[in-house]
Scaffold this active site. Structure first.
Site, PDB file in Angstrom:
ATOM      1  N   GLY A 143       0.795  -1.228   0.000  1.00  0.00           N
ATOM      2  CA  GLY A 143       0.000   0.000   0.000  1.00  0.00           C
ATOM      3  C   GLY A 143       0.826   1.276   0.000  1.00  0.00           C
ATOM      4  O   GLY A 143       0.364   2.317   0.467  1.00  0.00           O
ATOM      5  N   ASP A 195      -7.006  -0.369  -0.347  1.00  0.00           N
ATOM      6  CA  ASP A 195      -5.727   0.207   0.107  1.00  0.00           C
ATOM      7  C   ASP A 195      -5.961   1.550   0.795  1.00  0.00           C
ATOM      8  O   ASP A 195      -5.427   1.812   1.876  1.00  0.00           O
ATOM      9  CB  ASP A 195      -4.766   0.420  -1.078  1.00  0.00           C
ATOM     10  CG  ASP A 195      -4.121  -0.879  -1.517  1.00  0.00           C
ATOM     11  OD1 ASP A 195      -4.626  -1.949  -1.146  1.00  0.00           O
ATOM     12  OD2 ASP A 195      -3.111  -0.817  -2.242  1.00  0.00           O
TER      13      ASP A 195
HETATM   14  O1  PMV Z   1      -1.691  -2.452  -4.858  1.00  0.00           O
HETATM   15  P1  PMV Z   1      -1.736  -3.616  -3.930  1.00  0.00           P
HETATM   16  O2  PMV Z   1      -0.688  -4.618  -4.242  1.00  0.00           O
HETATM   17  O3  PMV Z   1      -1.741  -3.197  -2.518  1.00  0.00           O
HETATM   18  O4  PMV Z   1      -3.107  -4.441  -4.190  1.00  0.00           O
HETATM   19  C1  PMV Z   1      -4.337  -3.816  -4.110  1.00  0.00           C
HETATM   20  C2  PMV Z   1      -5.415  -4.835  -3.969  1.00  0.00           C
HETATM   21  C3  PMV Z   1      -6.067  -5.279  -5.277  1.00  0.00           C
HETATM   22  O5  PMV Z   1      -7.217  -6.030  -4.875  1.00  0.00           O
HETATM   23  C4  PMV Z   1      -5.147  -6.195  -6.082  1.00  0.00           C
HETATM   24  C5  PMV Z   1      -6.491  -4.107  -6.142  1.00  0.00           C
HETATM   25  C6  PMV Z   1      -7.647  -3.301  -5.585  1.00  0.00           C
HETATM   26  O6  PMV Z   1      -7.811  -2.157  -6.017  1.00  0.00           O
HETATM   27  O7  PMV Z   1      -8.392  -3.783  -4.721  1.00  0.00           O
END
Ligand code: PMV
Length: 333
Positions: A105, A150
């Site tokens: 995040g 996030d």
């Molecule tokens: O950007 P990350 O790796 O923290 O992943 C976010 C989570 C996802 O489900 C892959 C994307 C989202 O927007 O929910």
């Protein structure tokens, strides 16, 4: 007249997703928690000091000719334009202890800290809903179509249940540890999300089956996290492993992730899975507190470039105040 101080300060933290990454983009809930061990601090000041912007961690907001902007830059510009406060450029510097592009995040946390710093600079009241909205503006740039998990988790005071764009605090009853291990490989969220979308679109029936199964696992996970018996911890470990299998089916696991998941399980972890978008990034493992060091050592031995351990007990406690930046605000930087 707008009251301003010389310098504004803002903070946010990394996050980890326990269950529900990717499927949350397609309508399931998700469970995530902030990681106060990995903080971000942002400093905002009026004017420019002539330093070289690098997009993500140093940028000059409040200008019209900005060209391509990073997520945090977009978030701050959205806030400044909504508030109508920036009569000139605002320099933002972000000190980020979160490794970038590892599913922890970093982009949302940098945006959250940056918007808080600018609010502090202009003495602007900032409620959580508005902050979430600005961070989401940045996340849409960083990720394509971000679910909001996030943005919610990096601003949260503890574990959250996220569903349809809103979140609520989740109870934690377990006495366990979570080891987070970095594969060392950078993942692209936008790329991973696009791959999953294509995979689900290719077979609607299989997609529905997988998303229903995911929703059941996430609901079970919330129940298990709230429980206080050894059986709840064992069950949560199994739920994590089952979710990892779904994520692998969606094509976002990698040999590097699989190696770390196996290493954690072989070392006695109750469960392990990738966390975040995958295709690199990090793995999380659930362990008994007494086994955490052994699991962490096994993960490093298997190739993790670094590990962090948090107790489920620490998840219950709110992180140090995110909104109260006053003690620092008059420090000359
Ligand atoms: O950007 P990350 O790796 O923290 O992943 C976010 C989570 C996802 O489900 C892959 C994307 C989202 O927007 O929910």
């Amino acid at each position: 007249m707008i009251e301003t101080s010389q310098v504004g300060i803002g903070h946010a933290y990394a996050k980890a997703i326990l269950l529900g990454e990717h499927t949350v983009v397609h309508g399931t809930p998700a469970i995530a928690f902030p990681l106060p061990a990995l903080p971000v601090r942002a400093v905002a000041r009026r004017g420019t000091s002539g330093y070289v912007p690098d997009g993500h961690l140093r940028f000059v907001a409040g200008q019209t000719d900005t060209g391509t902007r990073s997520g945090p830059h977009v978030a701050v510009d959205a806030a400044l334009s909504r508030w109508g406060v920036a009569a000139g450029p605002v320099e933002v510097t972000v000190e980020c202890e979160i490794p970038l592009a590892r599913g922890l995040g970093s982009s949302a946390a940098c945006a959250g800290a940056a918007v808080r710093a600018v609010a502090d600079l202009f003495d602007h009241e900032l409620d959580l809903a508005a902050l979430y909205e600005f961070v989401q503006c940045g996340e849409q740039v960083a990720h394509g179509r971000a679910s909001g998990i996030d943005a919610s988790a990096v601003l949260a005071a503890g574990p959250i249940w996220f569903e349809s764009g809103s979140s609520r605090p989740l109870a934690v009853g377990l006495d366990a540890s979570i080891v987070i291990a970095d594969t060392g490989a950078a993942g692209s969220t936008a790329h991973a999300v696009a791959g999953v979308r294509a995979k689900l679109a290719a077979d609607q029936l299989a997609a529905n089956r997988l998303l229903c199964e995911a929703a059941d696992l996430i609901a079970a996970g919330a129940h298990e996290l709230a429980g206080s018996t050894a059986g709840h911890a064992v069950a949560l470990g199994k739920t994590m492993v089952a979710f990892q299998e779904l994520l692998a089916e969606l094509g976002v696991s990698t040999p590097g992730i699989d190696t770390l998941v196996s290493a954690a399980l072989d070392a006695g972890a109750l469960g392990a899975k990738l966390t975040g978008a995958g295709l690199g990034g990090c793995v999380i493992a659930l362990t008994w507190p007494a086994e955490a060091d052994a699991v962490s050592a096994a993960l490093r031995h298997a190739g993790a470039v670094r590990t962090w351990t948090v107790s489920t007990d620490s998840l219950r406690a709110a992180p140090p105040s995110l909104s109260d930046t006053r003690p620092e605000r008059d420090r000359k930087l």
